[in-house]
Write a protein that holds these residues in place. Sequence first.
Motif, mmCIF file in Angstrom:
data_model
loop_
_atom_site.group_PDB
_atom_site.id
_atom_site.type_symbol
_atom_site.label_atom_id
_atom_site.label_comp_id
_atom_site.label_asym_id
_atom_site.label_seq_id
_atom_site.Cartn_x
_atom_site.Cartn_y
_atom_site.Cartn_z
ATOM 1 N N GLU A 114 0.835 -1.195 0.000
ATOM 2 C CA GLU A 114 0.000 0.000 0.000
ATOM 3 C C GLU A 114 0.875 1.252 0.000
ATOM 4 O O GLU A 114 1.831 1.355 0.768
ATOM 5 N N GLU A 213 -4.327 7.283 1.517
ATOM 6 C CA GLU A 213 -3.300 6.271 1.792
ATOM 7 C C GLU A 213 -1.970 6.910 2.151
ATOM 8 O O GLU A 213 -1.273 6.461 3.079
ATOM 9 N N GLY A 285 -4.774 0.930 -0.453
ATOM 10 C CA GLY A 285 -5.254 -0.353 0.024
ATOM 11 C C GLY A 285 -6.755 -0.330 0.230
ATOM 12 O O GLY A 285 -7.414 0.710 0.090
#
Length: 333
Positions: A114, A213, A285
Amino acid sequence: MRKLLSRLFVLIAVVCALLSALIASVLLTPIGLERATVDFTITPGSSLRTAIREIAAAGVELDPWALVLLARLLGVEASIKAGSYEIARGVTQLQLLRKLTHGDFTQAELAFIEGWTFRQMRERLDAHPDLRHETTGIPEAEIMRLLGAPQVAAEGLFFPDTYLFAKRSSDVELLARAYRAMQRHLAREWSARAAALPYRDPYQALIMASIVEKETGREQDRSLVAAVFVNRLRQGMLLQTDPTVIYGLGENFDGNLRKSDLLADTPYNTYTRAGLPPTPIAMPGLASLRATLHPELSEALYFVARGDGTSHFSHTLPEHRQAVTRYQKGGKP
């Protein structure tokens, strides 16, 4: 005449028994290996005879005629599956044939993390010793064409996960799996999204998820970070998020974000340009996707890192300035 027939039957029975014993001995006796374990690869399009040559070249002592005969008797001569295999001492020809026809591959793995960019993904792909490298050095646009998504930027379109694959698989196949996985996750999360979000389509949500993220790795803060950006979009405020500026700087970023960088206009500078950047800035993610499409119910418009991995959220600019002074300037005005 009866004695002759009787002797003939006995002879046939003896011959059949001998043949059965011979075949059983050949098929059930362990194959000789040069080492305790032997790895070999069957290339796509290989016939059984070609596969036998590849196996023998790897250090396996085969009886080719017996393996071919067995495959014909079982009707699997054309069922050999390409891939990488590993066999150990004690394996028989029958067990070997079952491996080859069932696709009992040895597997390797590769993790996409991620927050990685597509450039970081490609570096990891190119460095993996168990992949067949078909994308090394080719332009991003050509990779997307191979994946059936021409004229689409690659950034953010691959789902971060750990992928298992047969050794000598194509890196294109692995990218295709990660691309399809992201399409599935994005479609599912988009269909279950909260009402009245300021995104025109799933792609805009993906862009925002990539920002979320990069802004925080803390599970508890993601939905609040998403809420801040949603509130800013609704009010027509600049997003003013550092990760987009850093992405826009590309290889010119030296690890130190300066005030001059915040003023340097690029398509990704959310201090100088309103709305979302043109593409994602990393791989989000699943948690970031969900936070983006289910933001916290909050009126917060600002947040600042506390320095311990958490963030302080503020509703007003004066409150935010106090938080910046407290957490980033050591309490000094």
